[in-house]
Scaffold this motif. Structure first.
Motif, PDB file in Angstrom:
ATOM      1  N   GLN A 166       0.942  -1.145   0.152  1.00 53.33           N
ATOM      2  CA  GLN A 166       0.052  -0.003  -0.061  1.00 53.33           C
ATOM      3  C   GLN A 166       0.929   1.294   0.036  1.00 53.33           C
ATOM      4  N   SER A 195       0.564  -8.658  -6.629  1.00 53.22           N
ATOM      5  CA  SER A 195      -0.907  -8.629  -6.881  1.00 53.22           C
ATOM      6  C   SER A 195      -1.757  -9.200  -5.935  1.00 53.22           C
ATOM      7  N   LEU A 250      -9.154   5.810  -5.895  1.00 50.60           N
ATOM      8  CA  LEU A 250      -7.773   5.602  -6.102  1.00 50.60           C
ATOM      9  C   LEU A 250      -6.880   6.544  -6.707  1.00 50.60           C
ATOM     10  N   GLY A 254       1.933   1.416 -10.468  1.00 44.95           N
ATOM     11  CA  GLY A 254       0.967   1.093  -9.671  1.00 44.95           C
ATOM     12  C   GLY A 254      -0.363   0.965 -10.568  1.00 44.95           C
ATOM     13  N   PHE A 306      -4.327  -0.309 -11.262  1.00 49.30           N
ATOM     14  CA  PHE A 306      -5.690  -0.666 -10.750  1.00 49.30           C
ATOM     15  C   PHE A 306      -6.689  -1.139 -11.844  1.00 49.30           C
ATOM     16  N   CYS A 355     -10.392  -2.180 -12.524  1.00 47.74           N
ATOM     17  CA  CYS A 355     -11.683  -2.206 -11.397  1.00 47.74           C
ATOM     18  C   CYS A 355     -12.661  -2.964 -12.442  1.00 47.74           C
ATOM     19  N   LEU A 357     -11.664  -5.365  -7.422  1.00 45.71           N
ATOM     20  CA  LEU A 357     -10.615  -4.603  -7.761  1.00 45.71           C
ATOM     21  C   LEU A 357      -9.376  -5.585  -7.735  1.00 45.71           C
ATOM     22  N   VAL A 375      -5.274  -5.220  -7.858  1.00 45.31           N
ATOM     23  CA  VAL A 375      -4.143  -4.216  -7.591  1.00 45.31           C
ATOM     24  C   VAL A 375      -2.844  -4.848  -8.023  1.00 45.31           C
ATOM     25  N   ARG A 376      -2.047  -4.139  -8.758  1.00 43.89           N
ATOM     26  CA  ARG A 376      -0.833  -4.538  -9.217  1.00 43.89           C
ATOM     27  C   ARG A 376       0.135  -3.622  -8.971  1.00 43.89           C
ATOM     28  N   ALA A 395      -2.417  -4.897   2.436  1.00 38.81           N
ATOM     29  CA  ALA A 395      -3.273  -3.992   1.411  1.00 38.81           C
ATOM     30  C   ALA A 395      -4.692  -4.031   1.615  1.00 38.81           C
TER      31      ALA A 395
END
Length: 551
Positions: free
Chosen positions: A12, A234, A250, A329, A331, A333, A343, A345-346, A368
């Motif tokens: 994060q 991820s 985001l 970063g 995202f 969605c 979502l 997240v990577r 996260a």
């Protein structure tokens, strides 16, 4: 949770960054004037009512009633960003939400031995992988009596409905009906409605139009993820608020120091400050631009939003040896229904901190989850207000030039394309959902009821209550790694607890002092191990609960 620093070990904490594929400030002309250069349109009656205290906070000297209010607003609040908006002209783009690729799931998290139920807006889908590793996606209902195929099972690579045992092959053709007489043929109409899916860079994507052939040119490609040495962490999260609220959050770097204060060493509330933004691109499919902290005087971070719901933040850095490193970063969605979203997240880069290698992946995943839980309360309530008020966001938001540029850009993009969505909340337009929200009533009973009464902890049966505010259901069941880790820790906890009890019982039976000491010491060590396993399980399955620091 928004734009965070990818060079640090916590997922994060990644900062938004720039891809070389995007136009640089030096080589590309400024396509659009920045938002702050336009006068601000007079506020609505609703906004004027809420404006007085905000202006008083910004300007030390008291204002005479009505005098200079619009001038003060123009200094700090967002105004029209285009000539069309200044002339109150609506720009509409050709858009159909079905003619897009949506991220379904991380490839390595798709079960090998079971179907997976997923949603895109109000469309329920079932995804499964055949014995050859090929992905197939269909409408999630059996043509017989509409039972969910995602609750079925895979038999010899065929998808079987758990209601009456009808079986379907990868092309959607029904190949078995147990109740059919031996001399009868399977009806041609007993086939499934299929959707095209493709796997790309570790993500399974679905094309939602069953009528229009898939447009491969629209399938996202992320250059940094194809670079040599690029590594990412991820995670996947199911969230209890609309995808537009999620994307808005985001792309909001201003909230990080406050909402995620001390989540790690990069987020500190005393670092909250004005930001600078420069919009360099606006198209019918999104927008892009640079941003940075005002006090630093530079704009090192590049953000790009692209339809339907892809957000990336990229940066290039040069080390002391002159070698260039790339960080991202990303995202992805997916709208999963009214008030729900999923979502992917990577976070990753071509250079990784040595500290990151000391922590297992599940540690980053639970961290996260903590970030999303820190935002969950006010994002869910924001979702409720939008549905209750039923007005565009310009009637409700006080967007600041120094923090909310991307949020305003996103809602104005929704004005362009919202007519092509099932529902939307734009800056100056809205279209409310035409169909009622789908409410899943099963499983029910005591555990589900008590879980709903205490969502922060997941209630009774923390790991088994179907509640999107519950970390286990929001992340762990979607993540093979975390699910495996939790099961392993449970097994070790049970084993160590059993051994500790056995050692303690034996210590009572033996008479020799040295054996009593040895057995009791062993029991204590096993108990400590069981406690450590229990703590690890709680770390993965128990929600973060905010405790406010008094400054």
């Amino acid at each position: 949770m928004a734009l965070l620093n990818p060079s640090l070990p916590h997922t994060q904490t990644f900062l938004p960054l720039r891809l070389s594929a995007t136009p640089s400030k030096q080589t590309s002309p400024l396509l659009w004037t920045t938002l702050s250069s336009y006068p601000f349109k007079p506020l609505s009656r609703r906004m004027k009512h809420a404006r007085c205290e905000a202006v008083a906070d910004i300007k030390a000297e008291p204002l005479v009633e009505g005098e200079g209010e619009e001038e003060e607003d123009h200094k700090v609040l967002m105004g029209p960003s285009s000539e069309e908006e200044r002339r109150v002209e609506r720009v509409v783009a050709d858009y159909d939400w079905t003619q897009e690729w949506y991220p379904l799931y991380l490839t390595n998290n798709v079960p090998d031995d079971a179907p997976l139920g997923l949603c895109v807006f109000d469309k329920q889908l079932v995804l499964f992988k055949d014995p050859n590793g090929v992905f197939h996606c269909f409408e999630d209902r059996c043509p017989h009596r509409l039972a969910k195929l995602s609750e079925g099972q895979l038999i010899d690579g065929k998808l079987e409905c758990l209601y009456h045992g009808w079986q379907f092959e990868g092309d959607g053709k029904c190949v078995k009906i147990p109740q059919l007489p031996a001399d009868a043929k399977i009806p041609r109409s007993a086939c499934l409605k299929s959707y095209e899916v493709k796997e790309s860079q570790g993500v399974v994507w679905v094309w939602m139009s069953p009528k229009t052939p898939p447009n491969v040119n629209k399938l996202p490609w992320f250059e940094n993820f194809a670079r040599p040495g690029f590594q990412d962490v991820s995670t996947i999260h199911e969230l209890p608020y609309d995808h537009s609220i999620l994307l808005e959050n985001l792309m909001d770097p201003a909230h990080i120091p406050i909402s995620h204060d001390r989540t790690d060493w990069t987020a500190k509330r005393e670092d909250a400050q004005p930001l600078r933004f420069e919009v360099t691109e606006r198209t019918d499919r999104g927008f892009a631009g640079w941003w940075g902290k005002e006090q630093e005087g530079s704009l090192p971070n590049f953000l790009r939003f692209e339809a339907p719901c892809v957000l990336q933040n990229n940066r290039e850095m040069v080390d002391k040896d002159g070698q260039k490193h790339y960080f991202t970063g990303l995202f992805l969605c997916r709208p999963t229904g009214q008030g729900k979203s999923m979502l992917i997240v990577r976070f990753g880069g071509t250079k990784r901190s040595p500290l990151a290698k000391l922590f297992p992946k599940w540690y980053f995943h639970q961290n996260a989850c903590k970030v999303f839980e820190q935002d969950m309360g006010f994002l869910s309530s924001q979702n409720e207000v939008l549905l209750k008020e039923k007005v565009p966001t310009k009637e409700l938001y006080l967007n600041l030039k120094s923090s909310d540029t991307w949020v305003a850009e996103y809602r104005k993009w929704m004005d362009k394309v919202g007519h092509g969505m099932p529902y939307h909340f734009g800056h100056s337009t809205i279209s409310l959902p035409k169909e009622p929200a789908v409410v899943e009533h099963a499983p029910a009973g005591l555990i589900a009821g008590q879980s709903a009464s205490n969502p922060a902890k997941g209630g009774t049966g923390t790991m088994h209550a179907p509640n999107l505010a519950n970390r286990y259901f929001r992340h762990v069941i979607h993540c093979k790694g975390c699910s495996t880790v939790v099961k392993a820790f449970e097994a070790w906890k049970n084993a160590l607890s059993t051994v500790a009890i056995a050692f303690a019982a034996l210590s009572i039976l033996v008479s020799a002092r040295q054996w009593k000491t040895l057995l009791l010491g062993s029991a204590a060590l096993c108990s400590a191990g069981a406690y450590a396993c229990s703590s690890a399980i709680a770390l993965n399955t128990t929600n973060f609960i905010r405790t406010h620091r008094r400054l």
